[in-house]
Motif scaffolding. Structure first.
Motif, mmCIF file in Angstrom:
data_model
loop_
_atom_site.group_PDB
_atom_site.id
_atom_site.type_symbol
_atom_site.label_atom_id
_atom_site.label_comp_id
_atom_site.label_asym_id
_atom_site.label_seq_id
_atom_site.Cartn_x
_atom_site.Cartn_y
_atom_site.Cartn_z
ATOM 1 N N THR A 1 63.895 8.429 42.405
ATOM 2 C CA THR A 1 62.751 9.540 43.652
ATOM 3 C C THR A 1 62.612 8.836 44.508
ATOM 4 O OG1 THR A 1 60.945 10.049 40.834
ATOM 5 C CG2 THR A 1 60.253 10.004 43.656
ATOM 6 N N PRO A 2 62.794 9.630 44.768
ATOM 7 C CA PRO A 2 62.684 9.423 47.070
ATOM 8 C C PRO A 2 61.525 8.885 47.298
ATOM 9 C CG PRO A 2 64.290 11.566 46.567
ATOM 10 C CD PRO A 2 63.943 10.782 45.174
ATOM 11 N N GLN A 3 61.799 7.738 48.622
ATOM 12 C CA GLN A 3 60.796 7.142 48.876
ATOM 13 C C GLN A 3 60.066 8.286 49.623
ATOM 14 O OE1 GLN A 3 61.907 3.703 50.725
ATOM 15 N NE2 GLN A 3 62.530 2.113 48.544
ATOM 16 N N LEU A 4 60.812 8.668 51.129
ATOM 17 C CA LEU A 4 59.378 10.464 51.510
ATOM 18 C C LEU A 4 60.766 10.928 52.014
ATOM 19 C CD1 LEU A 4 59.761 7.339 54.641
ATOM 20 C CD2 LEU A 4 57.690 8.262 53.088
ATOM 21 N N VAL A 5 60.463 12.329 52.010
ATOM 22 C CA VAL A 5 61.463 13.640 52.718
ATOM 23 C C VAL A 5 61.335 13.387 54.268
ATOM 24 C CG1 VAL A 5 61.297 15.880 52.775
ATOM 25 C CG2 VAL A 5 60.757 14.416 50.773
ATOM 26 N N LEU A 6 62.482 13.070 55.122
ATOM 27 C CA LEU A 6 62.802 12.831 56.420
ATOM 28 C C LEU A 6 63.020 14.225 56.679
ATOM 29 C CD1 LEU A 6 64.102 9.523 56.188
ATOM 30 C CD2 LEU A 6 61.767 9.809 57.163
ATOM 31 N N VAL A 7 62.607 14.782 57.819
ATOM 32 C CA VAL A 7 62.561 15.993 58.288
ATOM 33 C C VAL A 7 63.437 15.480 59.986
ATOM 34 C CG1 VAL A 7 61.123 17.032 56.708
ATOM 35 C CG2 VAL A 7 60.125 16.460 58.945
ATOM 36 N N GLU A 8 63.649 14.912 60.377
ATOM 37 C CA GLU A 8 64.073 14.488 61.606
ATOM 38 C C GLU A 8 64.119 12.991 62.505
ATOM 39 O OE1 GLU A 8 61.816 16.066 65.605
ATOM 40 O OE2 GLU A 8 59.957 16.458 64.176
ATOM 41 N N GLY A 9 64.859 13.042 62.899
ATOM 42 C CA GLY A 9 64.881 11.316 63.968
ATOM 43 C C GLY A 9 65.158 11.442 65.837
ATOM 44 N N HIS A 10 64.926 10.466 66.311
ATOM 45 C CA HIS A 10 65.382 10.310 67.749
ATOM 46 C C HIS A 10 64.890 9.167 67.895
ATOM 47 C CE1 HIS A 10 65.233 11.090 71.825
ATOM 48 N NE2 HIS A 10 64.086 10.528 72.109
ATOM 49 N N GLY A 11 66.381 8.397 68.416
ATOM 50 C CA GLY A 11 66.071 6.834 68.241
ATOM 51 C C GLY A 11 66.130 5.904 67.190
ATOM 52 N N CYS A 12 65.337 5.544 66.775
ATOM 53 C CA CYS A 12 65.367 4.255 66.526
ATOM 54 C C CYS A 12 63.922 5.041 65.182
ATOM 55 C CB CYS A 12 64.853 3.023 66.663
ATOM 56 S SG CYS A 12 66.626 2.254 67.211
ATOM 57 N N HIS A 13 63.358 5.960 65.208
ATOM 58 C CA HIS A 13 62.060 6.493 64.388
ATOM 59 C C HIS A 13 63.023 7.232 63.370
ATOM 60 C CE1 HIS A 13 60.330 3.722 67.895
ATOM 61 N NE2 HIS A 13 60.056 3.807 66.868
ATOM 62 N N VAL A 14 62.209 7.722 62.785
ATOM 63 C CA VAL A 14 61.773 9.004 61.321
ATOM 64 C C VAL A 14 60.860 9.566 61.207
ATOM 65 C CG1 VAL A 14 64.618 8.016 60.672
ATOM 66 C CG2 VAL A 14 62.812 7.866 59.445
ATOM 67 N N THR A 15 60.944 11.102 61.498
ATOM 68 C CA THR A 15 59.232 11.734 61.017
ATOM 69 C C THR A 15 59.620 12.324 59.556
ATOM 70 O OG1 THR A 15 58.936 11.986 63.055
ATOM 71 C CG2 THR A 15 58.070 13.488 61.875
ATOM 72 N N ASP A 16 58.478 12.433 58.445
ATOM 73 C CA ASP A 16 58.737 12.927 57.295
ATOM 74 C C ASP A 16 58.129 14.239 57.431
ATOM 75 O OD1 ASP A 16 55.997 12.212 57.198
ATOM 76 O OD2 ASP A 16 55.981 10.482 55.670
ATOM 77 N N ALA A 17 58.666 14.204 56.648
ATOM 78 C CA ALA A 17 57.114 16.393 55.780
ATOM 79 C C ALA A 17 56.217 16.193 55.958
ATOM 80 C CB ALA A 17 58.478 16.426 55.065
ATOM 81 N N ASP A 18 55.948 15.270 56.573
ATOM 82 C CA ASP A 18 53.954 15.037 56.698
ATOM 83 C C ASP A 18 53.383 14.993 57.937
ATOM 84 O OD1 ASP A 18 53.672 15.624 53.924
ATOM 85 O OD2 ASP A 18 53.475 13.601 53.362
ATOM 86 N N GLY A 19 54.801 14.605 58.864
ATOM 87 C CA GLY A 19 54.633 14.537 60.279
ATOM 88 C C GLY A 19 54.368 12.808 60.416
ATOM 89 N N ARG A 20 54.293 12.094 59.805
ATOM 90 C CA ARG A 20 54.132 10.551 59.775
ATOM 91 C C ARG A 20 55.919 10.005 60.976
ATOM 92 N NH1 ARG A 20 52.089 5.833 56.037
ATOM 93 N NH2 ARG A 20 51.352 4.346 58.088
ATOM 94 N N THR A 21 55.958 9.542 61.108
ATOM 95 C CA THR A 21 56.789 8.463 62.204
ATOM 96 C C THR A 21 56.519 7.148 61.532
ATOM 97 O OG1 THR A 21 57.033 10.167 64.227
ATOM 98 C CG2 THR A 21 58.086 7.793 64.140
ATOM 99 N N TYR A 22 58.189 6.950 61.339
ATOM 100 C CA TYR A 22 58.674 5.159 61.103
ATOM 101 C C TYR A 22 59.484 4.786 61.773
ATOM 102 C CZ TYR A 22 56.859 7.370 57.019
ATOM 103 O OH TYR A 22 55.623 8.016 55.705
#
Length: 404
Positions: A18-39
């Motif tokens: 099972t995937p840990q997250l559903v990622l929808v976009e990224g910029h630089g060294c950050h990615v954002t998941d489908a709930d809008g949280r950035t990592y």
């Protein structure tokens, strides 16, 4: 996000769990998941996204090439394919007569290398290291040590004998039998927990393989392309291999692999029709790879990876009782823990906004984009002691608040 994960489980094979997250976009060294949280992504697609996400040079190169020409069959070639091969030979410091085979992944790069080895000494055995990982297709899987990966699919595509890392006597004994066609080594065993081979061992392997007419193949799929602060991890040792394989960071996110055969004799081992690929070396992937290579050079990312890796090592070593030490070079680092709690650390880090990986139960792997800044690295280093504290409390039977 839960709805998307349900759809994933209903439509894709479960080979990754099972995937840990559903990622929808990224910029630089950050990615954002489908709930809008950035990592802050400190794994970089497992050492793939060398330039992070959305780097302007990479986006421009891929967009312009896609608009012009994305694919041609291998009946033809393109300027991008030729230029990429020339550039790879240059950065690999390959001697005259060397050649490149372009494919789509690290596994495919190792398959090509294995075919070169098998043609060099038909019927010969191949040596690989215990804890090695070279891929999951049947040929590359034969070189991968973990029984759980190999045994369900045996018999595999090569007769492989595994020897212990750093044991020169064991390597010499197998080569002395006289039936070894080649030796596959990872200068840094990434999947094993970021475990480097010593310069002395690599030099001994080169001397022994040369003495016994066996090819030396260095798998730089994970540790190559600038990740250690050098184009290739083996270059600091002075060793000149017979074959080098690479992928991951090479395309910056577009699938591509490459196999370099060093010298005319090795480069002409495979004749026309003895190997091939439909998509390998397509102009879109080659344009992406050229953008990665040019940007690493123009932005000084080799030097940056080396210095930032040392900075991170200095920040992490001794930061907590759970940290035993840090292995690796540049921006391929393994944080060795004193307890088998790496999985819990990964979860705690993700909840705190960091993506890292457990290479094994006691090792945290970092393989961030080469464009990671000092400030971003320090964000993780500052947070790590608290993450380890929370995991330590959990291990003692206390409850850790989660967001899942």
């Amino acid at each position: 996000m839960s709805d998307l994960l349900t759809r994933y489980q209903d439509s894709l094979m479960g080979v990754f769990g099972t995937p840990q997250l559903v990622l929808v976009e990224g910029h630089g060294c950050h990615v954002t998941d489908a709930d809008g949280r950035t990592y802050l992504d400190l794994l970089g697609g497992i050492a793939v996204n060398a330039l992070g996400y959305g780097h302007p040079a990479w986006v421009t190169a891929v967009s312009e090439q896609a608009a012009r020409l994305a694919h041609v069959s291998n009946f033809f070639t393109t300027p991008a394919q030729i230029e990429l091969a020339e550039t790879l030979l240059e950065v690999a410091q390959a001697p005259a007569g060397s050649r490149v085979f372009l494919s789509n992944s690290g596994t495919e790069a190792n398959e090509a290398a294995l075919k070169i080895v098998k043609r060099h000494h038909p019927g010969g055995r191949v040596l690989a290291l215990e804890h090695a990982f070279h891929g999951r297709t049947l040929g590359a899987l034969a070189l991968t040590h973990k029984p759980a990966y190999r045994e369900p699919f045996e018999p595999l595509g090569a007769d492989v004998t595994f020897v212990p890392p750093e044991d020169v006597d064991a390597l010499a004994a197998e080569l002395a039998v006289g039936d070894v066609a080649g030796v596959f080594l990872e200068p840094i065993q990434g999947e094993a927990g970021v475990v480097p081979l010593s310069a002395s061992y690599l030099r001994a392997a080169r001397e022994l393989t040369r003495a016994h007419d066996a090819l030396l193949v260095l798998d730089e799929v994970q540790c190559g392309m600038g990740r250690t602060g050098h184009w290739f991890a083996h270059q600091v040792t002075g060793v000149v291999p017979d074959v080098v394989t690479m992928a991951k960071s090479l395309g910056g996110g577009v699938p591509i692999g490459a196999t370099i055969a060093f010298g005319e004799d090795v480069a002409t081992t495979l004749a026309a029709g003895q190997h091939g690929t439909t998509f390998g070396g397509n102009p879109l992937a080659c344009a992406a790879a050229l953008a990665v290579l040019r940007t690493i050079e123009s932005e000084g990312l080799l030097e940056h990876a080396a210095s930032l890796g040392e900075h991170l090592r200095g920040r992490i070593e001794g930061c907590h009782d759970l940290v035993e030490g840090v292995r690796g070079s540049g921006l391929l680092l393994g944080i060795q823990l004193t307890q088998e709690v790496a999985g819990q650390v990964v979860t705690a880090a993700r909840q705190a906004g960091f993506i890292v990986n457990a290479a094994n139960p006691s090792t945290i792997r970092l393989a961030p984009p080469l464009v990671l800044t000092v400030e971003e690295a320090d964000q993780f280093a500052d947070a790590l002691p608290g993450l380890l504290d929370s995991v330590g409390r959990q291990a003692e039977g206390h409850t850790v608040t989660t967001d899942r």
